[in-house]
Design a protein around this motif. Structure first.
Motif, PDB file in Angstrom:
ATOM      1  N   SER A   1      31.230  31.364  27.764  1.00 29.23           N
ATOM      2  CA  SER A   1      31.627  32.539  28.559  1.00 29.23           C
ATOM      3  C   SER A   1      30.758  33.034  29.691  1.00 29.23           C
ATOM      4  N   ALA A   2      31.177  33.242  30.900  1.00 25.68           N
ATOM      5  CA  ALA A   2      30.093  33.917  31.814  1.00 25.68           C
ATOM      6  C   ALA A   2      30.444  35.508  31.645  1.00 25.68           C
ATOM      7  N   SER A   3      30.082  36.315  32.668  1.00 25.31           N
ATOM      8  CA  SER A   3      30.229  37.557  32.639  1.00 25.31           C
ATOM      9  C   SER A   3      31.677  38.185  32.596  1.00 25.31           C
ATOM     10  N   GLY A   4      31.965  39.347  32.274  1.00 18.19           N
ATOM     11  CA  GLY A   4      33.232  39.758  32.797  1.00 18.19           C
ATOM     12  C   GLY A   4      33.303  40.252  34.300  1.00 18.19           C
ATOM     13  N   LEU A   5      34.287  40.208  34.811  1.00 15.81           N
ATOM     14  CA  LEU A   5      34.466  40.861  36.208  1.00 15.81           C
ATOM     15  C   LEU A   5      35.750  41.606  36.347  1.00 15.81           C
ATOM     16  N   PHE A   6      35.516  42.413  37.460  1.00 15.77           N
ATOM     17  CA  PHE A   6      36.601  43.644  37.375  1.00 15.77           C
ATOM     18  C   PHE A   6      37.819  42.825  38.347  1.00 15.77           C
ATOM     19  N   GLY A   7      38.966  43.248  37.601  1.00 16.97           N
ATOM     20  CA  GLY A   7      40.174  42.730  38.469  1.00 16.97           C
ATOM     21  C   GLY A   7      40.467  41.322  38.463  1.00 16.97           C
ATOM     22  N   TYR A   8      40.037  40.402  37.513  1.00 22.52           N
ATOM     23  CA  TYR A   8      39.830  39.034  37.673  1.00 22.52           C
ATOM     24  C   TYR A   8      40.526  38.191  36.374  1.00 22.52           C
ATOM     25  N   SER A   9      41.516  38.648  35.885  1.00 21.03           N
ATOM     26  CA  SER A   9      42.206  37.897  34.870  1.00 21.03           C
ATOM     27  C   SER A   9      41.418  38.230  33.224  1.00 21.03           C
ATOM     28  N   HIS A  10      42.411  37.944  32.420  1.00 25.07           N
ATOM     29  CA  HIS A  10      41.944  38.409  31.094  1.00 25.07           C
ATOM     30  C   HIS A  10      40.839  37.447  30.604  1.00 25.07           C
ATOM     31  N   MET A  11      40.794  36.099  31.171  1.00 21.94           N
ATOM     32  CA  MET A  11      39.767  35.117  30.766  1.00 21.94           C
ATOM     33  C   MET A  11      38.420  35.817  31.089  1.00 21.94           C
ATOM     34  N   TYR A  12      38.312  36.747  32.055  1.00 28.29           N
ATOM     35  CA  TYR A  12      37.008  37.306  32.672  1.00 28.29           C
ATOM     36  C   TYR A  12      37.013  38.797  31.894  1.00 28.29           C
ATOM     37  N   GLY A  13      37.949  39.053  30.951  1.00 29.95           N
ATOM     38  CA  GLY A  13      37.448  40.513  30.451  1.00 29.95           C
ATOM     39  C   GLY A  13      38.752  41.097  30.560  1.00 29.95           C
ATOM     40  N   GLY A  14      39.661  41.035  31.346  1.00 28.43           N
ATOM     41  CA  GLY A  14      40.868  41.939  31.667  1.00 28.43           C
ATOM     42  C   GLY A  14      40.371  43.279  32.130  1.00 28.43           C
ATOM     43  N   TYR A  15      39.309  43.362  32.738  1.00 27.17           N
ATOM     44  CA  TYR A  15      38.845  44.703  33.637  1.00 27.17           C
ATOM     45  C   TYR A  15      39.908  45.212  34.641  1.00 27.17           C
ATOM     46  N   ALA A  16      40.465  46.452  34.580  1.00 27.87           N
ATOM     47  CA  ALA A  16      41.084  46.919  35.607  1.00 27.87           C
ATOM     48  C   ALA A  16      40.173  47.025  36.685  1.00 27.87           C
ATOM     49  N   GLY A  17      40.805  46.505  38.079  1.00 25.77           N
ATOM     50  CA  GLY A  17      40.012  46.300  39.372  1.00 25.77           C
ATOM     51  C   GLY A  17      39.928  47.644  39.926  1.00 25.77           C
ATOM     52  N   GLY A  18      39.276  47.524  41.117  1.00 26.60           N
ATOM     53  CA  GLY A  18      38.794  48.412  42.097  1.00 26.60           C
ATOM     54  C   GLY A  18      39.886  48.852  43.512  1.00 26.60           C
ATOM     55  N   GLN A  19      41.116  48.239  43.282  1.00 25.45           N
ATOM     56  CA  GLN A  19      42.018  48.378  44.461  1.00 25.45           C
ATOM     57  C   GLN A  19      42.864  49.603  43.950  1.00 25.45           C
TER      58      GLN A  19
END
Lengths: 238, 390
Positions: B121-139
């Motif tokens: 797995s790579a790092s988590g990302l903001f607002g970019y799907s649950h595969m990348y952590g499901g973090y709420a984005g900045g819009q």
């Protein structure tokens, strides 16, 4: 796959299969479903291996009648993780048993009875509670445990902590256990996506998170309106 | 607060959602002053990135003012003005220590999912799907930023939001794409895609010493920006055979480096490969359309580098790996290590050597974001880059 059919069952399988194939040829349907089923039975008997038995974790070979296969009763898991901390730090963290409930999913409490014995209580998938007393031994770079007779979960194993030349260390867990509930429970866990191997892997990942960053990552909040399916899946996962 | 939520293919809505909260000691909450729609957000909008769930807040390019900090963030104070890298990094794991912050081991709570698909797995990302952590984005009006002692970078008051916002993603992404090309004196660099990342890659290639940069696109205003703002030559792929043209313009050598700033949803003029991809993707038999990548590999000169800032997600079909092998190419891929490049690029902006605001064509309030997505997707009204003000 290893052989899992008793000799009588192999002969029965070959006999039945041959009859099916012969019958199909007589009816000039040599490629029909009956012929294919017959061929599969012949193959099953000749090889002494039944894929369905293997999937269900049963065997008729060991006792002469259908029973849980011995390979299903004793299981071994090996899982490993690299942590960017000296082995000594990770070892000290692990042997401080109060740290473990935050790391191991379902672990409710660990109590030190004396220098040798510890008391464990753990909620398995579905909320089933297991309790056992384990004898612990430790060396400079490893910790071992063995549950005492009468344990809800019959388990033994070792954790090794090995420093790496590149920095950090490898933590390797080798765990032997008897699957409570047998193959039926194994299959149910697999369906729930909660195999013991997967659980240990996630436990080790949490260990890494806490030791490297001091916290566990959380996502998913806040959000807009979720669908009912999403909410249901979240409930199952937690 | 108000936030832009995804509800399905080409369905995004601005909704009232709960305010974010501090969940971990190293969290901070940012009041978002500016946020942008990224070309990679269009992949989400088009529904080609898996594991997005209805209700997810999008947006990974954002900046703003710190309004709350957890006890584990000594480096930030309430009121600080910061820009936030889109890759979430802990700063402590081995990849982070090596500067590879987009490969952080500790920021993706759903790491098991990419592990199954990709091995790791790579790092988590903001607002970019649950595969990348499901973090709420900045819009959104507010955003929670994990590992805030590592992530957000303070920006000076002398610089406007529009000058520093793109430090969150696309400027470092374009720069890393160019740096990955190992540019030397006299080199010719070809860039597929004259969107914002492509334009920043062109600009960066020039800064890093390329002699010529050739831009490949078909949208007139983007090609014009490549020429005027980045000093690039251009090829309109609707009007010319890209491979022939590149060969002709480089004395038969081919470019020394090729940058694919397009990614998995390439459009191309009627080539066989492009049609093949489109049909397969329509029937869900393929995950990616990769005509830009195919051309980049086939065009690249011997011993050259193909650098890929464009996003790919799946198992690719008909990749000319034989050509890459025969020509001894180097492939450089991956998500941007934003933390590693951000300070250096901020300095360039402060010195006046770089002003990334030239890509902005539209500034709209957050409530108009759904229309802005549509416009950006259609490249309508000369749209190159949209900035949202919550």
């Amino acid at each position: 796959m290893t052989r899992n059919l008793a000799d009588w069952e192999r002969l029965l399988s070959i006999g039945l299969g041959t009859a099916l194939v012969a019958g199909a040829i007589a009816r000039r349907r040599a490629l029909g479903p009956a012929a294919l089923a017959g061929a599969a039975l012949v193959l099953r008997g000749a090889s002494g291996t039944c894929p369905a038995y293997s999937a269900a974790g049963v065997s008729s070979r060991e006792t002469g009648r259908l029973a849980v296969a011995s390979s299903e009763r004793h299981r071994r898991i090996v899982s490993t993780v690299t942590i960017n901390r000296p082995a000594r730090d990770v070892f000290m963290f692990w042997r401080t048993l109060e740290n473990l409930p935050a790391i191991f999913n379902g672990l409710d409490g660990v109590e030190r009875i004396d220098d040798r014995y510890t008391r464990w209580s753990w909620y398995g998938p579905g909320g089933v509670r297991f309790e056992w007393t384990a004898e612990m031994t430790e060396a400079s770079n490893r910790l071992s445990w063995r549950s005492l007779p009468g344990a809800d979960l019959d388990t033994s194993g070792t954790v090794r902590f090995v420093d790496l030349a590149r920095g950090g260390c490898e933590v390797t867990v080798t765990m032997d256990y008897n699957q409570p509930g047998g193959p039926a429970a194994s299959a149910a866990l697999w369906m729930m996506g909660r195999t013991p191997h997967g659980e240990i892997r996630e436990d080790l990942r949490r260990l890494k998170h806490v030791l490297e960053t001091g916290e566990l990552p959380v996502g998913g909040h806040p959000s807009g309106k979720r669908t009912a399916t999403f909410r249901a899946l979240q409930t199952v996962a937690s | 607060m108000r936030a832009l939520c995804w509800h399905g293919k080409k369905d995004v809505r601005v909704e009232n959602v709960p305010d974010p909260e501090i969940l971990n000691p190293r969290d901070a909450i940012i009041r978002v002053t500016s946020t942008a729609i990224c070309g990679s957000d269009l992949h989400l909008y088009d529904g080609v990135i898996p594991t997005l769930a209805s209700g997810d807040i999008l947006g990974h390019e954002f900046m703003g003012e710190v309004v709350d900090v957890g006890p584990g963030v000594p480096s930030l104070a309430i009121g600080d003005r910061v820009v936030v890298p889109f890759t979430i990094a802990c700063g402590a794991c081995e990849p982070c220590r090596r500067g590879l912050t987009s490969l952080c081991d500790n920021s993706n709570p759903n790491a098991w999912l990419p592990e199954k698909l990709y091995g790791h797995s790579a790092s988590g990302l903001f607002g970019y799907s649950h595969m990348y952590g499901g973090y709420a984005g900045g819009q959104a009006e507010y955003a929670r930023v994990p590992f805030a002692d590592v992530g957000p970078f303070k920006v000076p008051p002398s610089l406007s939001d529009d000058q520093v916002l793109f430090l969150s993603d696309i400027l470092p992404t374009g720069f890393m794409a160019a740096e990955n090309c190992s540019i030397e004196r006299g080199h010719v660099v070809a860039v597929w895609g004259a969107g914002p990342v492509g334009l920043f890659a062109m600009k960066s290639a020039m800064l890093l010493g390329a002699e010529r940069v050739i831009a490949i696109d078909r949208v007139p205003e983007r090609l014009a920006l490549a020429e005027d703002a980045c000093g690039a030559e251009t090829i309109n792929f609707d009007e010319a055979n890209v491979l022939d043209e590149l060969r002709t313009r480089t004395g038969g050598r081919g470019p020394d480096a090729c940058i694919d700033a397009v990614g998995l949803e390439a459009h191309s003029a009627g080539s066989f490969g492009a049609r093949y991809d489109a049909v397969k993707m329509r029937f869900r038999l393929a995950t990616d359309r990769l005509e830009a990548l195919r051309q980049a590999i086939l065009a690249c000169g011997k011993g050259g580098t193909v650098s890929v800032p464009g996003v790919y997600g799946g198992y690719l079909d008909k990749v000319p790996l034989g050509a890459a092998f025969a020509k001894g190419l180097t492939l450089k891929l991956g998500q941007t290590h934003v933390h590693r490049y951000l300070p250096r690029l901020l300095t360039l902006i402060e010195e006046g050597a770089l002003d990334p605001s030239f890509v902005i064509t539209h500034i709209v309030p957050l409530r108009q974001a759904p229309d802005a997505y549509r416009m950006f997707l259609d490249k309508a009204d000369g749209c190159v880059k949209v900035v949202l003000r919550p």
